[in-house]
Design a protein around this motif. Structure first.
Motif, PDB file in Angstrom:
ATOM      1  N   VAL A 137     -10.991   3.775 -14.834  1.00  0.00           N
ATOM      2  CA  VAL A 137     -11.949   4.097 -13.627  1.00  0.00           C
ATOM      3  C   VAL A 137     -11.808   2.743 -12.737  1.00  0.00           C
ATOM      4  CG1 VAL A 137     -13.755   4.876 -12.400  1.00  0.00           C
ATOM      5  CG2 VAL A 137     -13.170   5.565 -14.341  1.00  0.00           C
ATOM      6  N   HIS A 138     -11.705   1.672 -13.360  1.00  0.00           N
ATOM      7  CA  HIS A 138     -11.680   0.182 -12.235  1.00  0.00           C
ATOM      8  C   HIS A 138     -10.620  -0.756 -12.264  1.00  0.00           C
ATOM      9  CE1 HIS A 138     -15.687  -0.771 -12.670  1.00  0.00           C
ATOM     10  NE2 HIS A 138     -15.988  -0.727 -13.657  1.00  0.00           N
ATOM     11  N   THR A 139      -9.549   0.047 -13.204  1.00  0.00           N
ATOM     12  CA  THR A 139      -7.806  -0.369 -12.252  1.00  0.00           C
ATOM     13  C   THR A 139      -7.345   1.059 -11.617  1.00  0.00           C
ATOM     14  OG1 THR A 139      -7.551  -0.596 -14.767  1.00  0.00           O
ATOM     15  CG2 THR A 139      -5.576  -0.237 -13.728  1.00  0.00           C
ATOM     16  N   GLY A 140      -8.324   1.827 -11.758  1.00  0.00           N
ATOM     17  CA  GLY A 140      -7.967   2.935 -10.150  1.00  0.00           C
ATOM     18  C   GLY A 140      -8.760   2.665  -8.706  1.00  0.00           C
ATOM     19  N   ILE A 141      -9.814   1.760  -8.872  1.00  0.00           N
ATOM     20  CA  ILE A 141     -10.795   1.769  -7.746  1.00  0.00           C
ATOM     21  C   ILE A 141      -9.463   0.512  -7.506  1.00  0.00           C
ATOM     22  CG2 ILE A 141     -12.605  -0.199  -6.880  1.00  0.00           C
ATOM     23  CD1 ILE A 141     -13.826   1.707  -8.766  1.00  0.00           C
ATOM     24  N   ARG A 142      -8.298  -0.490  -8.415  1.00  0.00           N
ATOM     25  CA  ARG A 142      -8.002  -1.461  -7.632  1.00  0.00           C
ATOM     26  C   ARG A 142      -6.983  -1.377  -6.800  1.00  0.00           C
ATOM     27  NH1 ARG A 142      -8.643  -6.635  -9.565  1.00  0.00           N
ATOM     28  NH2 ARG A 142      -9.765  -6.282 -11.706  1.00  0.00           N
ATOM     29  N   TYR A 143      -5.943  -0.180  -7.468  1.00  0.00           N
ATOM     30  CA  TYR A 143      -4.460   1.060  -6.528  1.00  0.00           C
ATOM     31  C   TYR A 143      -5.493   0.766  -5.988  1.00  0.00           C
ATOM     32  CZ  TYR A 143      -1.423   0.391 -10.738  1.00  0.00           C
ATOM     33  OH  TYR A 143      -1.236   0.293 -11.465  1.00  0.00           O
ATOM     34  N   LEU A 144      -6.613   2.512  -5.938  1.00  0.00           N
ATOM     35  CA  LEU A 144      -7.577   2.542  -4.382  1.00  0.00           C
ATOM     36  C   LEU A 144      -7.076   1.805  -2.965  1.00  0.00           C
ATOM     37  CD1 LEU A 144      -9.135   5.957  -6.007  1.00  0.00           C
ATOM     38  CD2 LEU A 144      -7.209   5.497  -4.152  1.00  0.00           C
ATOM     39  N   LEU A 145      -7.854   0.165  -3.763  1.00  0.00           N
ATOM     40  CA  LEU A 145      -8.253  -0.643  -2.792  1.00  0.00           C
ATOM     41  C   LEU A 145      -7.415  -1.234  -2.433  1.00  0.00           C
ATOM     42  CD1 LEU A 145     -11.762  -2.127  -3.862  1.00  0.00           C
ATOM     43  CD2 LEU A 145     -11.192  -1.072  -2.059  1.00  0.00           C
ATOM     44  N   LYS A 146      -5.976  -1.115  -2.814  1.00  0.00           N
ATOM     45  CA  LYS A 146      -5.379  -1.792  -2.123  1.00  0.00           C
ATOM     46  C   LYS A 146      -4.581  -1.106  -1.031  1.00  0.00           C
ATOM     47  CE  LYS A 146      -1.921  -4.801  -2.766  1.00  0.00           C
ATOM     48  NZ  LYS A 146      -0.391  -6.010  -3.482  1.00  0.00           N
TER      49      LYS A 146
ATOM     50  N   PRO B 294       0.709  -1.321  -0.419  1.00  0.00           N
ATOM     51  CA  PRO B 294       0.454  -0.071  -0.140  1.00  0.00           C
ATOM     52  C   PRO B 294       0.888   1.307  -0.036  1.00  0.00           C
ATOM     53  CG  PRO B 294      -1.337  -1.439   1.436  1.00  0.00           C
ATOM     54  CD  PRO B 294       0.251  -1.925   0.546  1.00  0.00           C
ATOM     55  N   ASP B 295       1.904   1.056   0.618  1.00  0.00           N
ATOM     56  CA  ASP B 295       2.657   2.638   0.869  1.00  0.00           C
ATOM     57  C   ASP B 295       3.399   2.849  -0.686  1.00  0.00           C
ATOM     58  OD1 ASP B 295       1.961   2.513   3.338  1.00  0.00           O
ATOM     59  OD2 ASP B 295       4.285   2.417   4.458  1.00  0.00           O
ATOM     60  N   ASP B 296       3.538   1.648  -1.175  1.00  0.00           N
ATOM     61  CA  ASP B 296       4.370   1.747  -2.349  1.00  0.00           C
ATOM     62  C   ASP B 296       3.584   2.258  -3.658  1.00  0.00           C
ATOM     63  OD1 ASP B 296       6.359   1.098  -1.594  1.00  0.00           O
ATOM     64  OD2 ASP B 296       6.624  -1.467  -2.482  1.00  0.00           O
ATOM     65  N   ILE B 297       1.878   2.220  -3.270  1.00  0.00           N
ATOM     66  CA  ILE B 297       1.141   2.357  -4.269  1.00  0.00           C
ATOM     67  C   ILE B 297       0.799   4.391  -3.930  1.00  0.00           C
ATOM     68  CG2 ILE B 297      -0.980   2.503  -5.080  1.00  0.00           C
ATOM     69  CD1 ILE B 297      -1.103  -0.506  -4.125  1.00  0.00           C
ATOM     70  N   VAL B 298       0.554   4.220  -2.378  1.00  0.00           N
ATOM     71  CA  VAL B 298       0.366   5.597  -2.415  1.00  0.00           C
ATOM     72  C   VAL B 298       1.502   7.045  -2.474  1.00  0.00           C
ATOM     73  CG1 VAL B 298       0.590   6.857  -0.331  1.00  0.00           C
ATOM     74  CG2 VAL B 298      -0.994   5.221  -0.186  1.00  0.00           C
ATOM     75  N   ALA B 299       2.801   6.044  -2.922  1.00  0.00           N
ATOM     76  CA  ALA B 299       4.130   6.767  -3.075  1.00  0.00           C
ATOM     77  C   ALA B 299       3.751   6.909  -4.188  1.00  0.00           C
ATOM     78  CB  ALA B 299       5.031   6.355  -2.270  1.00  0.00           C
ATOM     79  N   ALA B 300       3.570   6.077  -5.028  1.00  0.00           N
ATOM     80  CA  ALA B 300       3.395   6.437  -6.812  1.00  0.00           C
ATOM     81  C   ALA B 300       2.468   7.442  -7.215  1.00  0.00           C
ATOM     82  CB  ALA B 300       3.659   5.493  -7.133  1.00  0.00           C
ATOM     83  N   ILE B 301       1.386   7.287  -6.988  1.00  0.00           N
ATOM     84  CA  ILE B 301       0.030   8.191  -6.672  1.00  0.00           C
ATOM     85  C   ILE B 301       0.405   9.156  -6.765  1.00  0.00           C
ATOM     86  CG2 ILE B 301      -1.995   9.344  -5.759  1.00  0.00           C
ATOM     87  CD1 ILE B 301      -2.537   5.952  -5.610  1.00  0.00           C
ATOM     88  N   GLN B 302       1.447   9.627  -5.684  1.00  0.00           N
ATOM     89  CA  GLN B 302       1.868  10.943  -5.576  1.00  0.00           C
ATOM     90  C   GLN B 302       3.036  11.595  -6.890  1.00  0.00           C
ATOM     91  OE1 GLN B 302       4.537  11.631  -1.418  1.00  0.00           O
ATOM     92  NE2 GLN B 302       4.659  13.637  -1.821  1.00  0.00           N
ATOM     93  N   ALA B 303       3.754  10.329  -7.104  1.00  0.00           N
ATOM     94  CA  ALA B 303       4.429  10.666  -7.868  1.00  0.00           C
ATOM     95  C   ALA B 303       4.429  11.141  -9.226  1.00  0.00           C
ATOM     96  CB  ALA B 303       5.309   9.632  -8.098  1.00  0.00           C
ATOM     97  N   ALA B 304       2.678  10.624  -9.330  1.00  0.00           N
ATOM     98  CA  ALA B 304       1.944  10.778 -10.423  1.00  0.00           C
ATOM     99  C   ALA B 304       1.684  12.427 -10.801  1.00  0.00           C
ATOM    100  CB  ALA B 304       1.127   9.887 -11.204  1.00  0.00           C
TER     101      ALA B 304
END
Lengths: 216, 228, 445, 340, 193
Positions: C189-198, C127-137
């Motif tokens: 949208v669904h891909t994004g949800i997948r990231y966000l859920l995780k 999850p932390d990786d994803i959060v960091a990736a979202i910030q990086a984007a």
């Protein structure tokens, strides 16, 4: 409710101030209960005004002459005692003069006792001044009070009964405005007088401001 | 009127002295005035009462006040409180009627009134409102409306056979529909006030009339004895 | 027609607005040309401005990071175009003040290929990786608030995120960007949800969509992957349904506590376009360099939904869509909560969801204010059950502290429903804004 | 594309307006009152016409002149004073001397509205203040009623209408008691049919119950009236009087009579609903209506006067700030209202 | 002797002949303390309580005065007893319930000069009420006073935010509202019959 002490003034001034500048009804708005309750006719108003003046005069005189005799811890109690005495006296005197008037004024003669105006004058003025000044103050305030009562009583009797001091003013066909004799009319009439006075004051203040601003 | 606290206890004696002194002074003043005005006030009251009594008992020329003692007999009194009756006598010392005070709730405040009862005719012969605060111009017609006041010149209050209750209770009816002698013709526009008068009279007469009838001799004889 | 008769879940109170979306909701998203100069502000988001990582005169390629995030509540910026950094200096901003920005001049011969970064593989990321990736984007709330999205994905200790709510309501009149994104980017949208859920650990996701966009509901429903715990729920057409609190109440029947966050009731709300952007960018490790903007309103000749590079000057954008010379007002965002622009010389930023332009015909002199007649229209409109009439009277008497202490002024989120319905034309929400600022200042003091 | 130098208008959001406005609301109320006025003129002829015109004109002119005297722009344009004037006229007995109509109009608008700060601040319904003042001032004239449908009503004015200013009116035509007065003072019950059709004595506009209800429904349909107020009033009156009627049909009139007799309909639909003087929340309005209904029943059944709608509404007006204080909607996200 | 029913006494004292709006008793506190709802409620409560206590006292004094045949002392003893009752009540409350004492605060001493209290004592004596009637009368008068005060305060708080002409503000507007309330209370006429 006592007023702040004023710097020493002339006897005339002590007398005149109650008539207009510090009029107990229109300016200080004191002693409203009798003002409203017995101002449904000019006669009642006059009688109540005179009775109040008498009580105020006598209690001011007594309080003033005893002012060095009464310790201040018991002064309010003494004043109330003195006022109640003179009210009781007035009560009997009016009953002796006219039973009809006595019935018309009802309990409001007794209620002069709790007229904060009288206690206020005793406390704020008579207890600090000589007999002569105290008498003038009481007379001025009393007459101011009486005049104010007459202002109300006159309007209410003229509109409400079509007469003044019991003398019919209008032809037979005049339709009296009953509301003016009723409690509601009392409130409205006093409110009307206050409105008028406030309005005049405002006008005068506006005028004086104008005068100051206008260069000579 | 807040006082700053005193460091030392104030002396007590001047306080007693002044309060008692003022008290004595006041007492003297009041008693003097009370004593001086008492006879005048009493005379004023008596005159006012006399005028009222003679209004409701048109034939009377003299008045004697009675009190109901022990709920069963009348005794003449000169001064008193409680349930009072005023017997009216004519010039020949004959009892012409009894004036009774009554009161009750009107439209605005309590109404008190005086009515005259004639034992001989078994009718009410007069009524006068003593105090009322009924609406001026409307309810106060009970004091001024002549047609209304005419009702009380002869209002039937006969007792039934038992002698304890009225045969017909007094009632107020709509203006212009009076058909019986025990009815009061009301005032249109002052219905409540005129009904109040009827109710006060009905209640008072139902109580007093049987009593007066039973003890009539108290009043007749008592009056003569007490005559000045 | 039957859909109109169905009752969709909603909140209490609110107002019915003319939605004015028909002009653009059928218009597919079109790519916008590059302007001669693009101006990328360093502060397009709530939080600290980003720090330039390029120098003047340097060549950059489209999608390249040109400014780094300055701390946690901050995001980087990416080059919207392949070209040259002309200048790093001040540029006009929506708020009126000049803010630092990077001026880019497109390189005319470039293919404008978007640079690929390091992809974020969902299966191998924490999850932390994803959060960091979202910030990086460089992702921020695209609904208009521009709050860095990664910040709200990190719950404070002790709080659990149970439901991920995807906000596809778009209740502002005229705006159709979210609508088009939902129709055209269902998979994103669904891909994004997948990231966000995780990232959040939420067990399910709900997509809330106003019932005037049932085609989007159908499209998203049809595309739900078998293994994704997501549902698509239509909600009643009512303003301000798109406010986080209102949407949570409509779909979950929970109330966010006064001065609290959705987190307090176990919910995190993410705008649908933001979600789609996460789904589109993260698998390629890219950053935001363009966004979908609705340009509509009576003064616009070619109304539509456009994918516009970040930093495109508004004047250039409006020239492309034939703005009428008679234009009198331009609103950034919708007409209910959007801002009226005094100047067209500002760049389009990440938070820009649309522009609405009115001609002088629609904006005749507004009627003069009259005394409040206590009709209670505003009381029936306020979605959070305040008494705007009383608040307005108090505001007129400058009783700001009473407004806050006795009448919950600070709960007002300035949706404007009260001012919209007021028959006395009292600028209620405008006064509340002033009052809130004063109260905040007094409380800080 | 605009010229580069062109300035754009700015203001703060929201930039849309619903199109509702005070004068539109007020004009619609006047429209809803028109059929009632026409019916009143049909019933009482010229007397009603003169009363309505005098009432409306006196109210409108008072407001206009007071605004002028205080160097303010005239507020007649918001139509609220026209509503006040027409409603005031509808509550007066037809044939009331014109000078009294003017006295009440000046009092109602001057004392009841202007002195309190004008539209929006009148804590009491100005039309009712005018009427209450007249009721207290001229009790006889305010309770003298003409019978409806007099044969010569369209050709002659009753003698009382044109009484000289400040003179006592003289009534030469037979006057008929209102249904409530007939019941209270004489025990006569008016036929239900007459009540429903409005063919009874009474204030100029209070008899046409059906038209009043129609006007109310029109305003409710246009969202210009809070339906809870009239509904709560009528329901309360109906239920309470039904209970008492069941207990003692001899002493208490039946609920239908209570609903349709007197000024209840006019008061419930057009006077209690005065937005300024009534509470703001739905529950508050229901409570306010309940209070009015209960007061009406109490005054009618046990009070000295046959009718109490006016007093009930004025009293409830005084209660309405308290109702608004006590009944506040729970603010979103708060557990319960913190006491102020 | 007075045969009025208790219910009728209560309704009359509270509504029909409301002490403030029909008898003009207690106008000073009515005008002075009605600007804020909170103070109005406290003042109303304090007056109700003191009325009850002084009604009982006045009943006792009247019995004593009748017994010793000194009616001329009525007024003096009433006013003295009311003043000292208020003092005693004040001290008692201060001892037993500091919370209530703080709530009533300055209102208790103010009540001494409230003519409604003395008026109540005088009226109940004039009307010749027995003990039970006197208590009901005091309750009714107190309730009526509190009702008038609270209604007034509500309207005045609402008007506080109004833009009234300057000349109207203050006492004048309070009197106007009082007049309107007085007209409205006329609707209760006849209820106590």
């Amino acid at each position: 409710m006592p007023l702040p002490d004023l710097p020493p003034t002339t006897p005339t001034d002590e007398f005149v101030k109650g008539l207009w500048r510090e009029n107990p009804v229109f300016v200080q708005v004191l002693g409203m209960c009798p003002v409203l309750a017995v101002s449904n006719s000019a006669v009642n108003a006059l009688a109540m005004g005179l009775a109040t003046t008498f009580v105020m005069l006598m209690s001011n005189l007594l309080v003033s002459s005893l002012r060095n005799f009464i310790p201040k811890q018991v002064r309010i109690a003494s004043y109330i005692l003195i006022i109640a005495t003179f009210v009781t006296i007035v009560d009997y005197v009016i009953a002796a003069i006219s039973l009809e008037l006595y019935n018309a004024l009802g309990a409001f003669i007794s209620l002069i006792v709790v007229n904060c105006l009288i206690l206020g004058r005793a406390e704020a003025f008579a207890s600090k001044h000589g007999i002569g000044m105290a008498a003038l103050d009481a007379l001025g305030m009393g007459i101011g009070f009486t005049v104010a009562l007459l202002c109300l009583g006159g309007v209410r009797e003229i509109l409400g009964s079509g007469s003044l001091f019991g003398v019919a003013l209008f032809p037979e066909a005049f339709q009296p405005w009953v509301v003016m004799i009723l409690p509601g009319g009392g409130f409205f009439t006093l409110a009307g007088w206050l409105l008028l006075i406030n309005y005049l004051k405002e006008r005068r203040e506006a005028a004086s401001v104008m005068l100051q601003e206008t260069p000579e | 009127m807040t006082e700053t606290t005193q460091p030392a206890r104030p002396p007590v004696w001047p306080m007693y002295r002044s309060l008692v002194g003022i008290g004595v002074l006041c007492a003297v003043l009041i008693v003097l005035v009370f004593d001086g005005t008492r006879p005048i006030i009493a005379r004023n009251r008596a005159e006012a009462l006399e005028r009222a009594v003679f209004t409701v008992l048109p034939d009377a020329t003299r008045r004697v006040t009675f009190a109901l003692v022990d709920e069963r007999r009348f005794e003449p009194v000169t001064n008193g409180s409680g349930s009072l009756l005023h017997a009216g006598f004519d010039a020949d010392d004959r009892l012409v009627g009894v004036a009774v005070e009554a009161g009750g709730m009107g439209y605005a405040d309590t109404i008190s009134l005086l009515y005259g009862y004639s034992p001989a005719a078994e009718t009410i012969v007069g009524m006068q409102v003593l105090t009322s605060k009924e609406t001026p111009g409307l309810g106060d017609k009970i004091q001024t409306d002549e047609d209304f006041l005419a009702n009380f010149a002869a209002l039937d209050v006969k007792l039934d056979e038992t002698g304890t209750t009225l045969r017909h209770r007094i009632e107020t009816v709509k203006q212009g529909t009076k058909s019986e002698p025990w009815q009061i013709d009301g005032i249109t526009g002052a219905t409540i006030s005129s009904e109040a008068i009827g109710d006060i009279l009905a209640a008072s007469s139902a109580y007093w009339v049987p009593l007066i009838r039973r003890r009539l001799e108290d009043l007749e004889t008592g009056g003569i004895d007490a005559a000045p | 027609m039957l859909s109109l008769l169905r009752r969709y879940p909603s909140f209490t109170h609110g107002v019915h607005l003319p939605d004015a979306k028909d002009d653009t909701c059928q218009e597919a998203i079109r790519q916008f040309p590059f302007a001669p100069v693009l101006v990328v502000p360093l502060s397009q988001h709530a939080g600290k401005p980003s720090v330039p990582t390029v120098r003047e005169g340097e060549e950059v390629s489209r999608g390249q990071c040109i400014a780094a995030a300055d701390g946690f509540v901050s995001v980087p910026q990416h080059a919207p175009v392949t070209g040259t950094v002309r200048r790093i200096g001040l540029a006009p901003s929506i708020a009126g003040a000049m803010t630092p920005a990077i001026y880019l001049e497109p390189y005319p011969g470039s293919s404008q290929e978007v640079a690929e970064g390091e992809p974020c593989n969902i299966d191998q990321s924490t999850p932390d990786d994803i959060v960091a990736a979202i910030q990086a984007a460089g992702i921020v709330g695209l609904g208009g608030a521009a709050f860095p999205t990664h910040v709200k994905l990190r719950p404070p200790d002790g709080k659990v995120m149970e439901v991920l709510m995807i906000n596809g309501v778009e209740c502002e009149p005229y705006l159709t960007t979210d609508h088009r994104v939902m129709l055209e980017q269902t998979d994103d949208v669904h891909t994004g949800i997948r990231y966000l859920l995780k990232a959040t650990g939420a067990t399910r996701a709900i997509i809330g969509i106003e019932a005037n966009k049932l085609d989007a509901v159908d499209a998203l429903r049809a595309a739900i992957p078998a293994d994704l715990p997501v549902s698509v729920e239509p909600v009643a057409v009512k303003y301000p349904q798109g406010a986080e609190k209102m949407l949570i109440t409509a779909l979950l029947d929970r109330e966010v506590p006064s001065s609290g966050l959705p987190l307090d009731v176990g919910v995190v709300v993410v705008n649908v376009a933001t979600t789609a952007e996460i789904g589109r960018l993260l698998p390629h490790g890219r950053g935001i360099q363009e966004r979908v903007v609705t340009i509509s309103g009576p003064a616009v000749g070619r109304k539509g939904n456009y994918r516009i590079p970040i930093g495109t000057p508004l004047r250039f954008a409006l020239e492309q869509v034939d703005l009428s010379p008679d234009v009198s007002r331009v609103f950034l965002g919708g007409p209910m909560m959007g801002q009226a622009l005094s100047s067209l010389d500002i760049p389009i930023t990440k938070g820009t969801s649309g522009f609405v332009a009115f001609t002088s015909a629609e904006t005749r002199a507004s009627p003069s204010e009259q005394p409040c007649i206590r009709c209670a229209y505003c009381v029936d409109a306020c979605p959070i059950h305040l008494n705007p009439s009383q608040l307005g009277l108090l505001a007129m008497n400058a009783e700001y502290d009473r407004m806050a202490d006795e009448f919950n002024l600070m709960d007002c989120f300035e949706c404007g429903s009260c001012a919209y319905v007021c028959p006395s034309h009292i600028p209620l929400v405008q006064r509340f804004r002033v009052a809130k600022a004063i109260v905040r200042k007094r409380r800080a003091a | 594309m605009p010229e580069p130098g062109k300035t754009l208008d700015i203001d703060t959001s929201p930039h849309l307006k619903s199109g509702a406005s005070v004068d539109i609301i007020m004009r619609n109320v006047v429209v809803a009152l028109l059929p009632i006025s026409v019916f009143a003129i049909y019933l009482f002829g010229l007397a009603a016409l003169v009363t309505l015109i005098a009432a409306t004109l006196s109210c409108v002119l008072t407001e206009h002149l007071l605004c002028r005297a205080n160097d303010k722009p005239s507020t007649v344009g918001d139509w609220s004073v026209v509503v006040t004037g027409v409603i005031y006229g509808l509550t007066l007995p037809p044939g009331l001397p014109v000078w009294m109509v003017i006295v009440g109009g000046v009092t109602g608008v001057g004392l009841g509205k202007f002195l309190f700060g004008g539209l929006g601040y009148n804590a009491f319904n100005p039309a009712l203040i005018g009427r209450a003042f007249l009721q207290a001032a001229f009790p006889v004239a305010m309770t003298s009623w003409y019978a409806p449908l007099a044969a010569d009503r369209f050709v002659t004015l009753p003698s009382s209408t044109l009484t000289l200013p400040f003179a006592t009116p003289v009534y030469d035509v037979l006057t008929g008691p209102t249904p409530l007065a007939a019941l209270k003072f004489d025990g006569d019950v008016t036929a239900t049919g007459d009540l429903l059709l409005g063919l009874t004595s009474g204030s100029t506009g209070e008899t046409g119950a059906v038209l009043i209800l129609a006007g109310g429904l029109y305003l409710i349909a246009r969202n210009m009236m809070n339906w809870r107020i009239p509904a709560a009033i009528l329901l309360t009156v109906f239920v309470l009087s039904w209970i008492f009627h069941r207990i003692d049909p001899g002493s208490y009139p039946d609920p239908v009579f209570m609903l349709f007799a007197g000024g209840l309909m006019l008061g419930a639909v057009f006077m209690a609903t005065d937005m300024v003087a009534s509470p703001m929340t739905g529950l508050g309005c229901a409570l306010y209506g309940l209070l009015i209904g209960a007061l009406v029943v109490v005054i009618r059944l046990w009070g000295g006067m046959p009718e109490g709608v006016m007093y009930a509404i004025l009293l409830a007006n005084a209660f309405s700030p308290h109702i608004d204080n006590l009944i506040r909607p729970r603010v979103y996200g708060t557990q319960r209202r913190e006491s102020p | 002797m007075n045969g009025e029913s208790l219910w009728s006494i209560f309704v009359n004292a509270a509504l029909v002949n409301n002490f403030v709006l029909a008898y003009f008793l207690g106008i000073c506190p009515f005008l002075g303390v009605s600007a804020k709802l909170e103070t109005a409620v406290r003042m109303g409560g304090a007056v109700m309580f003191v009325m009850l206590v002084s009604s009982v006292c006045a009943y006792g004094i009247n019995l004593v005065l009748l017994a010793i045949g000194a009616p001329f002392l009525k007024l003096i003893s009433f006013i003295v007893v009311i003043a000292s009752t208020v003092q005693l009540v004040e001290m008692f409350i201060k001892k037993t319930s500091p919370t209530l004492f703080r709530a009533l605060g300055i209102f208790l001493p103010l009540i001494t000069t409230n003519c409604a209290i003395l008026g109540l004592a005088l009226f109940q004596t004039n009307k010749g009420y027995d003990f039970g009637q006197a208590i009901v009368y005091a309750l009714g008068a107190g309730a009526g006073f509190a009702l008038a005060l609270i209604l007034m305060a509500g309207v005045r708080e609402k008007l506080e935010l109004a833009s009234m002409p300057n000349a109207v503000q203050g006492t004048a507007v309070a009197l106007l509202v009082a007049g309107i309330l007085s007209l409205a209370f006329m609707g209760f006429a006849g209820l106590g019959a």
